[in-house]
Motif scaffolding. Structure first.
Motif, PDB file in Angstrom:
ATOM      1  N   ALA A 105       0.849  -1.189   0.000  1.00 23.19           N
ATOM      2  CA  ALA A 105       0.000   0.000   0.000  1.00 23.19           C
ATOM      3  C   ALA A 105       0.884   1.237   0.000  1.00 23.19           C
ATOM      4  O   ALA A 105       1.926   1.274   0.658  1.00 23.19           O
ATOM      5  N   SER A 106       0.474   2.255  -0.741  1.00 27.07           N
ATOM      6  CA  SER A 106       1.276   3.472  -0.835  1.00 27.07           C
ATOM      7  C   SER A 106       0.807   4.509   0.176  1.00 27.07           C
ATOM      8  O   SER A 106      -0.348   4.513   0.595  1.00 27.07           O
ATOM      9  N   ALA A 108       1.171   8.714   0.552  1.00 26.83           N
ATOM     10  CA  ALA A 108       1.626   9.943  -0.073  1.00 26.83           C
ATOM     11  C   ALA A 108       2.652  10.630   0.826  1.00 26.83           C
ATOM     12  O   ALA A 108       2.404  10.867   2.010  1.00 26.83           O
ATOM     13  N   TRP A 110       5.748   9.319   1.419  1.00 28.93           N
ATOM     14  CA  TRP A 110       6.784   8.354   1.810  1.00 28.93           C
ATOM     15  C   TRP A 110       7.723   8.088   0.643  1.00 28.93           C
ATOM     16  O   TRP A 110       7.291   7.788  -0.478  1.00 28.93           O
ATOM     17  N   ASN A 111       9.031   8.174   0.896  1.00 21.62           N
ATOM     18  CA  ASN A 111      10.050   7.885  -0.093  1.00 21.62           C
ATOM     19  C   ASN A 111      10.531   6.462   0.102  1.00 21.62           C
ATOM     20  O   ASN A 111      11.260   6.164   1.059  1.00 21.62           O
ATOM     21  N   ALA A 112      10.126   5.567  -0.792  1.00 21.81           N
ATOM     22  CA  ALA A 112      10.464   4.148  -0.650  1.00 21.81           C
ATOM     23  C   ALA A 112      11.955   3.892  -0.696  1.00 21.81           C
ATOM     24  O   ALA A 112      12.432   2.867  -0.186  1.00 21.81           O
ATOM     25  N   ARG A 131       9.585   1.963   8.893  1.00 25.20           N
ATOM     26  CA  ARG A 131       9.443   0.628   8.306  1.00 25.20           C
ATOM     27  C   ARG A 131       9.385  -0.409   9.425  1.00 25.20           C
ATOM     28  O   ARG A 131      10.313  -0.516  10.232  1.00 25.20           O
ATOM     29  N   ASP A 157      -4.602   4.935   1.391  1.00 24.01           N
ATOM     30  CA  ASP A 157      -5.165   4.117   0.321  1.00 24.01           C
ATOM     31  C   ASP A 157      -5.804   2.857   0.903  1.00 24.01           C
ATOM     32  O   ASP A 157      -5.351   2.328   1.916  1.00 24.01           O
TER      33      ASP A 157
END
Length: 293
Positions: A105-106, A108, A110-112, A131, A157
């Motif tokens: 799930a994303s 908005a 967050w820098n993966a 994490r 989401d």
């Protein structure tokens, strides 16, 4: 997909905050980056778990994320050890909430590809995100102010998955939850918190802390009599004795999806038939198994 996590927290401030918390916890907070995240336990003098926590090292404070109802006791414990330390311990459980955003799930902002701990704006307020593996793969623990809850949840989401669904996934993945599984009072190595375990929360090189002498002895000996295992059986009670050959060989954690994690004697191997509260169960391999939510 996201799940609300019943929890509490302590905010530790002051010039000595990192060194002070370092001297109480099993994980190596001093060795963590800023910002950074360290899983840890707070032990008694016998090396048994009193509280499991995730420690967030930030520029101006240390945030200890604990299970619901545990912040007050941990604050009292820390307070007993404050002598000349320049620290302040504040219970912020009423001010903050947490949800776990499941893997895939994303979120908005967050820098993966960024660090394991990030802070950014979401839902009209600043959120703290780390994490955390709760289901067998890394998802995100998202911490936000209570007054921003409606806006934050609306910005996520997918739909909410109840905590029971998260329990099914984590037990299938072999990941303990110290509070929910009732493993408080055990040795960390017995319930998956050792180096190389599913929830590593110990450093054997970080220096002294309460219970450290017992941890050093266990490292030197190389093993404990018990380890984290899993039972297959429906509706097994939590915290019940496990019987094998008429002898007590362990205790059960939470049951979800027909599986329970357990503190079990090592000589009881996979496939063994045991009894829990008058119900039959089978020792199941701890490797991840398929699950549905």
């Amino acid at each position: 997909m996201w799940t609300k996590i019943p929890s509490g927290g302590l905010r530790i401030t002051g010039a000595d905050r990192v060194d002070f918390v370092q001297g109480q916890m099993t994980g190596d907070l001093r060795g963590a980056p800023t910002p950074g995240l360290v899983a840890c336990a707070f032990l008694n003098v016998r090396g048994q778990i009193e509280t499991f926590a995730r420690a967030y090292r930030r520029t101006d404070d240390v945030y200890l994320h604990v299970d619901a109802g545990e912040a007050e006791a941990l604050a009292a414990r820390l307070g007993r050890y404050i002598i000349f330390d320049q620290v302040e311990v504040k219970d912020v459980s009423d001010d903050l909430r947490c949800v776990h955003v499941w893997p895939g799930a994303s979120v908005a902002g967050w820098n993966a590809d960024g660090p394991d701990v990030q802070t950014f704006e979401l839902g009209g307020g600043v959120v703290l995100v780390g994490r955390v593996n709760r289901t067998g793969a890394a998802g995100l623990d998202l911490h936000y102010l209570t007054r921003h809850e409606s806006a934050v949840l609306a910005a996520l989401d997918g739909e909410e998955t109840p905590l029971a669904g998260l329990d099914v996934a984590r037990i299938a993945a072999g990941i303990p939850d110290i509070a929910r599984d009732g493993f408080v009072g055990t040795l960390p190595q017995e319930v998956g918190l050792d180096v190389g375990g599913p929830l590593p929360a110990i450093s054997y090189r970080k220096g002294c802390y309460v219970g450290q002498e017992i941890m050093a002895r266990l490292e030197a000996r190389g093993n404990t009599r018990y380890h984290l295992a899993r039972l297959e059986g429906e509706s097994l009670p939590r915290g019940a004795d496990i019987l094998h050959g008429g002898k007590v060989v362990g205790q059960t954690g939470l049951n979800a999806g027909g599986l329970s994690l357990a503190r079990l004697r090592k000589e009881v191997g996979d496939g063994a038939e045991v009894e829990v509260g008058g119900l039959p169960a089978t020792v199941h391999p701890l490797s991840p198994v398929p699950h549905t939510t």
